[in-house]
Design a protein around this motif. Structure first.
Motif, PDB file in Angstrom:
ATOM      1  N   GLU A  17      64.599 116.915  32.603  1.00  0.00           N
ATOM      2  CA  GLU A  17      65.913 116.733  31.993  1.00  0.00           C
ATOM      3  C   GLU A  17      66.492 115.350  32.307  1.00  0.00           C
ATOM      4  OE1 GLU A  17      65.017 119.392  33.756  1.00  0.00           O
ATOM      5  OE2 GLU A  17      65.374 121.152  32.521  1.00  0.00           O
ATOM      6  N   ASP A  18      66.335 114.901  33.559  1.00  0.00           N
ATOM      7  CA  ASP A  18      66.827 113.573  33.944  1.00  0.00           C
ATOM      8  C   ASP A  18      66.104 112.491  33.151  1.00  0.00           C
ATOM      9  OD1 ASP A  18      68.522 114.740  35.799  1.00  0.00           O
ATOM     10  OD2 ASP A  18      67.240 114.263  37.522  1.00  0.00           O
ATOM     11  N   GLU A  56      64.502 112.767  30.226  1.00  0.00           N
ATOM     12  CA  GLU A  56      64.845 112.818  28.808  1.00  0.00           C
ATOM     13  C   GLU A  56      66.269 112.328  28.549  1.00  0.00           C
ATOM     14  OE1 GLU A  56      63.890 116.781  27.520  1.00  0.00           O
ATOM     15  OE2 GLU A  56      61.750 116.323  27.459  1.00  0.00           O
ATOM     16  N   ALA A  57      67.182 112.589  29.450  1.00  0.00           N
ATOM     17  CA  ALA A  57      68.565 112.138  29.281  1.00  0.00           C
ATOM     18  C   ALA A  57      68.665 110.618  29.414  1.00  0.00           C
ATOM     19  CB  ALA A  57      69.476 112.812  30.300  1.00  0.00           C
ATOM     20  N   GLN A  58      67.920 110.048  30.338  1.00  0.00           N
ATOM     21  CA  GLN A  58      67.979 108.609  30.593  1.00  0.00           C
ATOM     22  C   GLN A  58      67.091 107.812  29.637  1.00  0.00           C
ATOM     23  OE1 GLN A  58      69.989 106.959  32.396  1.00  0.00           O
ATOM     24  NE2 GLN A  58      69.064 104.965  32.547  1.00  0.00           N
TER      25      GLN A  58
END
Length: 77
Positions: free
Chosen positions: A49-50, A52-54
């Motif tokens: 998640e980190d 993909e978010a960044q």
């Protein structure tokens, strides 16, 4: 054709991944002198998640062992 990626320090998205909050904070602090967009990822359960978010252009793996860094990297797949 590959899109042009801006790797200038003001534009490059940097993600520092580590199992240690202290290590990630130290590396992040050192990089923030040069790079303007530095994020940290320190919880393995949120690694994907980190990432993909960044959507980082630069991924820094700050782990205590090569095996831990490999596990993190392979887990992004």
């Amino acid at each position: 054709m590959m899109e042009d990626i801006d790797l200038t320090p003001k534009r490059a998205a940097v993600l520092v991944a580590s199992e240690s909050v202290a290590d990630a904070e130290l590396v992040g602090k050192l990089l923030q002198d040069e790079f303007h967009n530095v994020k940290l990822s320190t919880r393995p359960e949120f690694a994907v998640e980190d990432f993909e978010a960044q959507r980082p252009t630069v991924l820094v793996l700050a782990f205590d062992s090569l095996e831990a860094a490999q596990r993190y990297y392979l887990g992004l797949d």
